[in-house]
Design an enzyme around this catalytic site. Sequence first.
Site, PDB file in Angstrom:
ATOM      1  N   PRO A   1       8.319  -3.073  -3.510  1.00 21.75           N
ATOM      2  CA  PRO A   1       7.382  -3.121  -4.581  1.00 21.75           C
ATOM      3  C   PRO A   1       7.247  -4.427  -5.152  1.00 21.75           C
ATOM      4  O   PRO A   1       6.566  -5.050  -5.882  1.00 21.75           O
ATOM      5  CB  PRO A   1       7.660  -2.160  -5.619  1.00 21.75           C
TER       6      PRO A   1
ATOM      7  N   ARG B   1      -7.161  -0.890  12.861  1.00 18.12           N
ATOM      8  CA  ARG B   1      -8.694  -0.586  13.020  1.00 18.12           C
ATOM      9  C   ARG B   1      -9.566  -2.021  12.925  1.00 18.12           C
ATOM     10  O   ARG B   1     -10.662  -2.233  13.473  1.00 18.12           O
ATOM     11  CB  ARG B   1      -9.262  -0.083  11.621  1.00 18.12           C
TER      12      ARG B   1
ATOM     13  N   GLU C   1      17.084   2.194  -3.506  1.00 15.71           N
ATOM     14  CA  GLU C   1      16.728   0.905  -3.930  1.00 15.71           C
ATOM     15  C   GLU C   1      16.548  -0.272  -3.158  1.00 15.71           C
ATOM     16  O   GLU C   1      16.199  -1.315  -3.357  1.00 15.71           O
ATOM     17  CB  GLU C   1      17.919   0.553  -4.897  1.00 15.71           C
TER      18      GLU C   1
ATOM     19  N   ASP D   1     -17.249  -3.765   5.260  1.00 21.45           N
ATOM     20  CA  ASP D   1     -16.211  -3.441   4.627  1.00 21.45           C
ATOM     21  C   ASP D   1     -16.005  -4.152   3.069  1.00 21.45           C
ATOM     22  O   ASP D   1     -16.571  -5.389   3.040  1.00 21.45           O
ATOM     23  CB  ASP D   1     -14.689  -3.786   5.043  1.00 21.45           C
TER      24      ASP D   1
END
Length: 272
Positions: free
Chosen positions: A91, A160, A118, A175
């Site tokens: 994150p 993709r 963590e 897209d």
Amino acid sequence: MRMDVVTIFPEYLEPLDVSLVGKARARGQLDVRVHDLRAWTHDRHHTVDDTPYGGGPGMVMKPEPWGEALDAVLASGGSGDGGPVLVVPTPSGRPFTQELAVELAARPWLVFTPARYEGIDRRVIDDYAARCDVREVSIGDYVLAGGEAPVLVMVEAIARLLPGVLGNAESHRDDSFAPGAMAGLLEGPVYTKPPVWRGREVPEVLVSGHHGRIGRWRRDEALRRTSENRPDLVAGAEPEAFGTHDRATLAELGWEPGPDGRFGRSSRPVEE
Ligand code: JB8
């Protein structure tokens, strides 16, 4: 392209057997190898975590299993064109964007290291960063229990883009975040048969056969959705991205050009 994934939950990566990624693997366009980190532990409990130095909540992944696992995986590769890229989901990483997906899709070999707890002892990332291309990447501003779901997301976004993986029915050009699509705008709504469903009709313009009007309507819907859901994209767009009719639509949505030509909005418009 080759991809390796080192994880304590190999079964979490089973969706990579399915659908677009599964088919690309079956066709030999993509070589994905999933490894169990615990194979590189040596104690009877296959320990991969320990308490954090300095105290605090949770557990930290021990460096030794990761070091042995990554040495083994990296040694198993032919030193072909361009070395491996180590992709570390966290994150606190740099945002995973379509631009980064395009960059990674051009590399021959990606090694993903989804962690739990963590995260991984920092020395592991520092050690490999001294020898290869390491990218710490976040898929968004929310906190998951581990990096496996982000790996599923990144692998699909990258796979993709590989030559021959997408059929002709789908295609990149449209897209929302592909450069040049509607250049930085979100896609508008889409419709198919039947023409009336639960009393709801398809917008008349789409069955008019008038391609000029259809293109304009789609552009206005894209502007409307982007203004509503991603005002940051409107505010960040190059002013040259907007033509005369775009500017009229943006004005209806409460946007006006500032001194630098970029669009801003002092308040949200009253909804009709
Ligand atoms: C432990 O929220 B996330 C994320 C959370 C994580 C790890 C990796 C990614 C590892 N927690 O993107």
